[in-house]
Structures are given as structure tokens and as C-alpha cells.
Design a protein around this motif. Structure first.
Motif, short mmCIF file in Angstrom:
data_model
loop_
_atom_site.label_atom_id
_atom_site.label_comp_id
_atom_site.label_asym_id
_atom_site.label_seq_id
_atom_site.Cartn_x
_atom_site.Cartn_y
_atom_site.Cartn_z
N SER A 180 46.94 29.98 56.19
CA SER A 180 46.52 31.37 56.04
C SER A 180 46.10 31.65 54.61
O SER A 180 46.45 30.90 53.68
CB SER A 180 47.65 32.34 56.42
N THR A 181 45.33 32.73 54.44
CA THR A 181 45.03 33.25 53.11
C THR A 181 45.24 34.75 53.12
O THR A 181 45.11 35.41 54.15
CB THR A 181 43.57 32.95 52.68
N ILE A 182 45.60 35.28 51.97
CA ILE A 182 45.64 36.73 51.76
C ILE A 182 44.69 37.05 50.63
O ILE A 182 44.83 36.52 49.52
CB ILE A 182 47.06 37.22 51.41
N ASP A 183 43.72 37.91 50.91
CA ASP A 183 42.79 38.39 49.88
C ASP A 183 43.15 39.83 49.53
O ASP A 183 43.20 40.70 50.41
CB ASP A 183 41.35 38.33 50.38
N ILE A 184 43.42 40.09 48.26
CA ILE A 184 43.79 41.43 47.79
C ILE A 184 42.49 42.19 47.50
O ILE A 184 41.68 41.76 46.68
CB ILE A 184 44.68 41.37 46.55
N HIS A 187 43.05 46.71 43.16
CA HIS A 187 43.92 46.36 42.04
C HIS A 187 45.33 46.13 42.57
O HIS A 187 45.82 46.86 43.42
CB HIS A 187 43.93 47.50 41.02
N LEU A 188 46.00 45.07 42.08
CA LEU A 188 47.36 44.75 42.52
C LEU A 188 48.37 45.41 41.59
O LEU A 188 48.49 45.04 40.42
CB LEU A 188 47.58 43.24 42.55
N GLU A 189 49.09 46.39 42.11
CA GLU A 189 50.15 47.03 41.33
C GLU A 189 51.48 46.32 41.60
O GLU A 189 51.67 45.68 42.62
CB GLU A 189 50.25 48.52 41.68
N SER A 190 52.40 46.46 40.65
CA SER A 190 53.72 45.81 40.75
C SER A 190 53.58 44.31 40.93
O SER A 190 54.30 43.69 41.73
CB SER A 190 54.54 46.43 41.89
N LYS A 191 52.68 43.70 40.17
CA LYS A 191 52.49 42.25 40.24
C LYS A 191 53.78 41.50 39.95
O LYS A 191 54.03 40.42 40.50
CB LYS A 191 51.40 41.82 39.25
N LYS A 215 44.23 37.52 43.21
CA LYS A 215 43.33 38.11 44.22
C LYS A 215 43.39 37.35 45.54
O LYS A 215 43.15 37.91 46.61
CB LYS A 215 41.89 38.14 43.71
N THR A 216 43.68 36.06 45.49
CA THR A 216 43.72 35.23 46.69
C THR A 216 44.99 34.37 46.69
O THR A 216 45.31 33.73 45.68
CB THR A 216 42.49 34.32 46.78
#
Length: 413
Positions: A180-184, A187-191, A215-216
């Protein structure tokens, strides 16, 4: 209602273990095959909710002091249905929704307080896309039933609502058959919380790759959690109260922190240094550290000059609307603080007058912030709904008294 006298605090505080890391460690151990030992655990209401959730999935958890021995379910336990009581824990709810799809039969989620009002649209949309059961009750209380198994594949997820959704998927996807992949997509908050997730996953044998910009995320399928002996490190979000007390003139020493921690709330150290400076105006971005903003606002209220706390929109969807609660309660004590959009604008004062009744808004972080505020008040304060600290720091009031806090026990309801 408790009455807190304006005493200075003095002594040494050992901060409790990181609630964020404890959630993740209990889940990973509960999903592993074999026996794990999780050390340095504090049984706050939130952690108890996660432990009970893993028991519902089939894990066996024994507690002795601050140590848990967990025999994981390893996904081999046949379950026909289960109910998960999340209490008021947003982490438990958002981590467990995708995890529940790993097991047979429906899972019913219930909870208390404002948990049912906190955003879940990310999962609602995701389940709809895969034609999985997602039924939510009509009342404000949490009443959610899900059923069906997520498929491996490519996922697009927002990063500006809550990182807890992403963590839930990172905990679940490695166990599916395919990659699987997750693409954000935002903007990613609380990194920092994603870093914690990846750290604990790695400790339990799960490897996830990501690009430099987060991002990925690339997630190989058919991975399995491996039982571990794991020690939870000290919690910077709880240390923030004592570190702020230091800045406000309380000679309190703080033990139990990892100076190299990946916790995002470690930012409290540099924020307090900034507030201690002689700058006339400061801008502090709260997007990555929403949990420590109430105590940062307190420290800013007693710092020289003006401070703007910006990007605070996510404070509105916590256990309380922390933007409103922080402004209202600190103002009642004599702070000069106002809400401008999703910002707090603060002009420093030399002391707080106190002499007022304030409310925790049934929010643990508000209660602890107001306790520290009492140390810089001229008159006692009365605090309503102080017991909510059990959510994350059950012995906070005992520790507060050990270092000199004076509470009128007769007025405790």
C-alpha cells in the motif's frame, strides 16, 4: 470544586511516561505473536481505554505496578463481534477504527464527553469508497458500528485534520496481503506524532518508508508485529506544565525526559526560551504542538512584551474548544489575552490577580495549566472539574501537592 492557594512550587518532578508512545506500544504488542513486556506505563483513562480495546480484540494484558505483560492476539483469534469503549480518548478511537477491519464481524465503538463530536469524516469517506459498513448513531455521543476489511492499495489522505487518522492506517496496512501507499494531499500537521508512530512500529518489527517531505508513505504488506521488551519514555506534553512553572519562578526540577526524543512537544523547551527572551514581540506557531498551547499561553501571559500564538484552529476540536477556554479562563485570572481568528494575542503582565472561580472545561490540559497559573496569582483560585486530569495524568494533584501546591481538600466535590 477545589481551592488552590498561590504557593510557589519547589522540588523534583519525574514526568509520567509518554501517553502517545504508550498507546502505540500497547497496540503493537497486542497485535504481535508472543509475549511483550511494556515498562513505564501509567494507567490514565486514555491508556486504559486502549488496553481494554486490545483485550476486546483478543490480547491478554496483565499489569504489575507500572509494567504490562501482553500476550498478543497475532490476528489469529477468531472474533465474531466486539465493542470498544473509547471513553474520551481520540487516539483510541482513531487508531482502532481501521484496526477493527482486521477482525471478523462488526465492531461497535462507544465513548463519552465530546468524543462523538470530534471529526471522523476521513474514515467515513474511506469506508464509503470501499463499500464497507460504517453506521453512526444520531446522538452527540459516540455510537459507531463498522464491518468489513480494508483492502491494500493506494490511499490519499489529508494531513491537516489529525495525524491520528494517518497513524491508524500506518498501524493497519502492513498487516494486509498486498502493498500500500499513503499520499498526503495537504500540509501535514503534527508531523512529530507520525515520527513517534514510525519509531514504535520499527521497534516492533514493522518497516515503513517515506519521502523527505512526508508526502508519500510506502507500506509493504504481509508484515507481522514482533513481541518486544519496550520501555516508554517520559512525556514532554506533561513536562510542559512543570517546565512552564520553572519559567514562572517556581524552582522545580524536571526528571525523566529524553533530550533526543522524537516527541513533537519537545518544542516546549525552545518555546519557553523564546518567551524568556527580551524580545518585544514574538510569533509562535502552534500548528505542530496543539496540546501544549494552553500552558504556552500562560507562560506568554507572564512574559515581557507581546506574543502572538498562530495556527491554532485545531485547538477548537480537542476535549474542549481550547482556544476559547484558554482565553476565557486566563482572562478571568487577569491575563491580557484575546482571540483574533485562529490566533491568541497576548500582552504580558507582571502577575495574575487570581481570586476567581475558573473552569477546566472538563479538559485535562486546561486543569493542569490552571493549577500552574495559581502559582503566579495574588489570591487563591477555585477550580471546577479538577478530576479530569485522570484522562492523562491521574496522580497530577498528588505530585502538585508534593512540590508545594496547597489545595483546600474540604472543598473537593
Amino acid at each position: 470544586m477545589i481551592k488552590i492557594e498561590p504557593n510557589k512550587l519547589k522540588g523534583t518532578v519525574t514526568v509520567p511516561p509518554s501517553k502517545s508512545m504508550a498507546h502505540r506500544a500497547v497496540i503493537c504488542a497486542g497485535l504481535a505473536t508472543g509475549q511483550s513486556v511494556i515498562r513505564n506505563i501509567q494507567l490514565s483513562d486514555d491508556i486504559i481505554a486502549t488496553m481494554e480495546g486490545m483485550r476486546a480484540f483478543g490480547a491478554t494484558i496483565e499489569q504489575a505496578g507500572n509494567t504490562l505483560t501482553i500476550d498478543g492476539c497475532g490476528l489469529e483469534t477468531a472474533r465474531t463481534s466486539q465493542e470498544i469503549d473509547c471513553n474520551e480518548s481520540g487516539s483510541t478511537l482513531r487508531f482502532f477504527v481501521p484496526l477493527a477491519t482486521l477482525f471478523e464481524g462488526p465492531t461497535h465503538f462507544v465513548g463519552r464527553g465530546k468524543l462523538g463530536q470530534r471529526p471522523l469524516d476521513t474514515y467515513r469517506e474511506l469506508f464509503s469508497l470501499q463499500n464497507l459498513r460504517y453506521e453512526s448513531g444520531s446522538s452527540e455521543n459516540l455510537d459507531l458500528t463498522i464491518e468489513g476489511q480494508l483492502s491494500s492499495g493506494n490511499y490519499e489522505m489529508r494531513g491537516d485534520v489529525s495525524s491520528q487518522f494517518i497513524t491508524g492506517m500506518l498501524l493497519t496496512l502492513p498487516l494486509l496481503d498486498g502493498n500500500s501507499t499513503i499520499d498526503i494531499t495537504t500540509h501535514l500537521e503534527s508531523k512529530g506524532y507520525i515520527d513517534l508512530t514510525l519509531s514504535v512500529l520499527s521497534a516492533f518489527g514493522i518497516i515503513i518508508k517515506h519521502d523527505d517531505d512526508y508526502k508519500t508513505f510506502e507500506i509493504k504488506g504481509n508484515q507481522r508485529y514482533q513481541a518486544q521488551d519496550y520501555t516508554v519514555e517520559g512525556d514532554y506534553s506533561q513536562a510542559a506544565f512543570w517546565l512552564s512553572a520553572q519559567l514562572l519562578g517556581n524552582p522545580v526540577e524536571v526528571d525523566g525526559l529524553d533530550q533526543e526524543s522524537l516527541q513533537g512537544d519537545r518544542e516546549i523547551v525552545s518555546i519557553l526560551e523564546q518567551l524568556h527572551s527580551d524580545e518585544e514581540e514574538r510569533i509562535i506557531d502552534g500548528a505542530q504542538v496543539p496540546d501544549i498551547i494552553p500552558t504556552v499561553a500562560l507562560a506568554a501571559s507572564l512574559s515581557k512584551g507581546k506574543t502572538k500564538l498562530i495556527n491554532l484552529e485545531r485547538l477548537r476540536i480537542k476535549e474542549s474548544d481550547r482556544l476559547v477556554a484558554t482565553q476565557k479562563e486566563l482572562s478571568a485570572l487577569g491575563a491580557h489575552i484575546e482571540i483574533v481568528g485562529d490566533q491568541l494575542h497576548i500582552e504580558g503582565v507582571s502577575s495574575l490577580r487570581g481570586g476567581a472561580e475558573v473552569w477546566s472545561h472538563k479538559d485535562h490540559r486546561m486543569a493542569m495549566m490552571l493549577a500552574v497559573a495559581s502559582t503566579v496569582c495574588e489570591k487563591p483560585i477555585q477550580l471546577k472539574d479538577s478530576e479530569c486530569v485522570k484522562k492523562s495524568y491521574p496522580d497530577f494533584w498528588e505530585v502538585f501537592k508534593e512540590v508545594g501546591g496547597e489545595i483546600n481538600e474540604r472543598s473537593m466535590g
